[in-house]
Design a protein around this motif. Structure first.
Motif, PDB file in Angstrom:
ATOM      1  N   MET A 255      36.180  50.689  28.016  1.00 29.45           N
ATOM      2  CA  MET A 255      36.261  51.358  29.307  1.00 29.45           C
ATOM      3  C   MET A 255      36.996  50.455  30.301  1.00 29.45           C
ATOM      4  O   MET A 255      37.263  49.295  30.013  1.00 29.45           O
ATOM      5  CB  MET A 255      34.856  51.676  29.839  1.00 29.45           C
ATOM      6  N   ARG A 256      37.299  51.011  31.453  1.00 29.49           N
ATOM      7  CA  ARG A 256      37.936  50.196  32.483  1.00 29.49           C
ATOM      8  C   ARG A 256      36.952  49.158  32.980  1.00 29.49           C
ATOM      9  O   ARG A 256      35.759  49.427  33.152  1.00 29.49           O
ATOM     10  CB  ARG A 256      38.409  51.070  33.635  1.00 29.49           C
ATOM     11  N   SER A 257      37.448  47.967  33.216  1.00 23.63           N
ATOM     12  CA  SER A 257      36.582  46.877  33.669  1.00 23.63           C
ATOM     13  C   SER A 257      36.051  47.163  35.068  1.00 23.63           C
ATOM     14  O   SER A 257      36.713  47.796  35.893  1.00 23.63           O
ATOM     15  CB  SER A 257      37.358  45.557  33.664  1.00 23.63           C
ATOM     16  N   ARG A 258      34.828  46.676  35.320  1.00 24.09           N
ATOM     17  CA  ARG A 258      34.172  46.912  36.607  1.00 24.09           C
ATOM     18  C   ARG A 258      33.822  45.581  37.259  1.00 24.09           C
ATOM     19  O   ARG A 258      33.278  44.675  36.624  1.00 24.09           O
ATOM     20  CB  ARG A 258      32.891  47.723  36.406  1.00 24.09           C
ATOM     21  N   CYS A 259      34.116  45.491  38.553  1.00 25.99           N
ATOM     22  CA  CYS A 259      33.835  44.292  39.339  1.00 25.99           C
ATOM     23  C   CYS A 259      32.875  44.626  40.477  1.00 25.99           C
ATOM     24  O   CYS A 259      32.865  45.755  40.983  1.00 25.99           O
ATOM     25  CB  CYS A 259      35.131  43.722  39.926  1.00 25.99           C
ATOM     26  N   HIS A 284      40.812  45.051  39.937  1.00 23.37           N
ATOM     27  CA  HIS A 284      42.250  44.985  40.176  1.00 23.37           C
ATOM     28  C   HIS A 284      42.572  43.573  40.640  1.00 23.37           C
ATOM     29  O   HIS A 284      42.127  43.143  41.708  1.00 23.37           O
ATOM     30  CB  HIS A 284      42.687  45.998  41.233  1.00 23.37           C
ATOM     31  N   TRP A 285      43.344  42.860  39.842  1.00 25.52           N
ATOM     32  CA  TRP A 285      43.710  41.501  40.220  1.00 25.52           C
ATOM     33  C   TRP A 285      44.526  41.543  41.503  1.00 25.52           C
ATOM     34  O   TRP A 285      45.434  42.356  41.677  1.00 25.52           O
ATOM     35  CB  TRP A 285      44.521  40.834  39.108  1.00 25.52           C
ATOM     36  N   GLY A 286      44.163  40.686  42.455  1.00 24.89           N
ATOM     37  CA  GLY A 286      44.836  40.638  43.736  1.00 24.89           C
ATOM     38  C   GLY A 286      44.166  41.465  44.812  1.00 24.89           C
ATOM     39  O   GLY A 286      44.562  41.399  45.978  1.00 24.89           O
ATOM     40  N   ASN A 287      43.127  42.223  44.450  1.00 27.14           N
ATOM     41  CA  ASN A 287      42.400  43.026  45.426  1.00 27.14           C
ATOM     42  C   ASN A 287      41.391  42.153  46.152  1.00 27.14           C
ATOM     43  O   ASN A 287      40.361  41.771  45.599  1.00 27.14           O
ATOM     44  CB  ASN A 287      41.697  44.184  44.717  1.00 27.14           C
TER      45      ASN A 287
END
Length: 349
Positions: A255-259, A284-287
Motif C-alpha cells: 500500500m502507499r506509505s503513511r506518515c 511525500h518527501w519534501g513535504n
C-alpha cells in the motif's frame, strides 16, 4: 464462439477491474519500490528517550493518560515535559517502537490503526504494546519538574461507551490482572509491524550524528564516545536533534506509505473508547507538513523487542506474486506473453 485471444483479453480486463475495485484506497502499484526507498532513506538511531516536535506547528507528540490518547499538544502542553517524552526501542532492521507508560504502569505503543471503511491505515493510536512484552522502561528523570500537563476540557474530548478493539486493549479495570495477562500473552496478538516505525531522514544524504553516542545494529546497543549528557530542558541540554518523517511500517509493501501528520481526530467509533488519535497522511518527501524534529534527551540501552517479520521487511517476490501486486511492468510483460501464447495456440488450432 469467442476467439481465444479475445477471451483472454476480456478475462484480463475483468481481473484488473475486480482487483482495482476490491483493493480500495490502499492498493498502490509502486508500493514495493517505495517501501525499499523508504528503508534505504531511513536510519538507525540510538535507543533512549525522545520528544517529537512538529516543525511547522511547534506541537509535540503527546500521550494523555485520560483514555490513553496520543495526540498533538495544545497550548501550555506544547513544550517538553514527561507527557511528550517517549521511550524508543529497537526491533531489528530499521524498525523501532515508540512507547509511553500510563498511570497503571502499562505500556502503550504508538500503533497504526486500520480504517475498514476506506481500506487503508488512517491514524496513529495508543494501543497496548505487543511488540515488547519483556520490560517496562520509562524515564528515570523528570524533564520538567512540577509540570504535569494541562488538558483543556473545552477541546474535543473522546466519547465514552465506544466498543473495544478486540483483546488487544485493556479496560484499565483490574490493572494487576490485565498486566499479568499481557505478559503471558493470553490474547490474540496483532501484526508486529503495526507497532513499528521507521525514521526517514529529511535529507537522505546527511548522516545522523548524536552527541557522544551512536547505535550499533550488530549488537543492538548504543556505543558511547564520552559522558552521556544529562538532560536539562531549561538549558536545552540534550544529545542532539534531527528532522525525520515518522513512517508506519504497516503495509509498507502493498500500500502507499503513511506518515504521521500533526492533526488529531476524535470521531471514529472503532478505536477503543473512541480515544483521541493522530492522523496519518501519504508520505511525500519534501513535504514540510510531515516533518518532525526528534530530540534525544537521554540515550539508554534496552532489551531487544520483538523483531519484524522478514516478509514485512524485505519480502521475496515470486513470479506469481507480480500478477496484480504492484509490479506494472512485469505484470504487463507476463500478460503480453500469455496473450501471445494464446494467439499462437488459436492459430495452430
Amino acid at each position: 464462439m469467442i476467439p481465444l485471444p479475445l477471451l483472454s483479453l476480456i478475462l484480463l480486463s475483468f481481473l484488473y477491474s475486480v482487483y482495482a475495485v476490491a483493493g480500495g484506497e490502499g492498493t498502490y502499484a509502486n508500493a514495493a519500490v517505495e517501501g525499499a526507498q523508504i528503508i534505504d532513506n531511513s536510519t538507525h538511531i540510538p535507543t533512549g528517550f525522545y520528544t517529537f516536535r512538529h516543525v511547522e506547528t511547534n506541537k509535540y507528540l503527546q500521550f494523555i493518560d485520560f483514555q490513553n490518547q496520543i495526540v498533538p499538544t495544545q497550548g501550555e502542553n506544547s513544550t517538553v515535559f514527561n507527557g511528550t517524552l517517549f521511550t524508543v526501542k529497537w526491533h531489528g532492521d530499521k524498525n523501532y517502537s515508540i512507547q509511553h507508560v500510563n498511570h497503571a504502569n502499562l505500556l502503550k505503543c504508538l500503533s497504526t490503526r486500520w480504517d475498514h471503511t476506506r481500506g487503508s491505515d488512517d491514524a496513529g493510536v495508543a494501543w497496548q504494546c505487543e511488540v515488547d512484552n519483556k520490560t517496562i522502561d520509562k524515564p528515570d528523570f523528570d524533564i520538567y519538574p512540577n509540570f504535569h500537563g494541562v488538558y483543556n476540557a473545552s477541546l474535543p474530548r473522546p466519547l465514552h461507551g465506544g466498543k473495544g478493539h478486540g483483546k488487544r486493549e485493556d479496560t484499565n479495570t483490574s490493572h494487576h490482572h490485565q498486566s499479568e495477562r499481557r505478559f503471558v500473552n493470553t490474547y490474540e496478538a496483532i501484526r508486529p509491524d503495526k507497532q513499528q516505525w521507521l525514521f526517514m531522514r529529511a535529507d537522505p544524504s546527511a548522516s545522523f550524528d548524536w552527541t557522544n553516542v551512536a547505535f550499533d545494529p550488530t549488537t543492538g546497543k548504543n556505543q558511547y564516545s564520552g559522558d552521556i549528557i544529562q538532560p536539562n530542558r531549561k538549558e536545552k541540554r540534550n544529545s542532539g536533534s534531527h528532522l525525520v518523517y515518522l513512517v508506519s511500517a504497516a503495509h509498507l509493501w502493498n500500500m502507499r506509505s503513511r506518515c504521521l501528520h500533526p492533526t488529531a481526530s476524535y470521531v471514529f467509533d472503532f478505536t477503543p473508547n473512541n480515544t483521541g488519535v493522530t492522523n496519518l497522511d501519504f508520505c511525500h518527501w519534501g513535504n514540510q507538513s510531515l516533518l518532525w524534529e526528534m530530540t534525544l534527551w537521554k540515550p539508554k540501552d534496552f532489551v531487544l523487542g520483538e523483531e519484524p517479520n522478514p516478509a514485512f521487511v524485505h519480502p521475496e517476490v515470486s513470479v506469481w506474486a507480480v500478477f496484480g501486486s504492484g509490479y506494472p511492468v512485469e505484470t504487463l510483460t507476463l500478460w503480453s506473453c500469455l496473450l501471445f501464447v494464446s494467439l499462437i495456440a488459436w492459430i495452430c488450432h
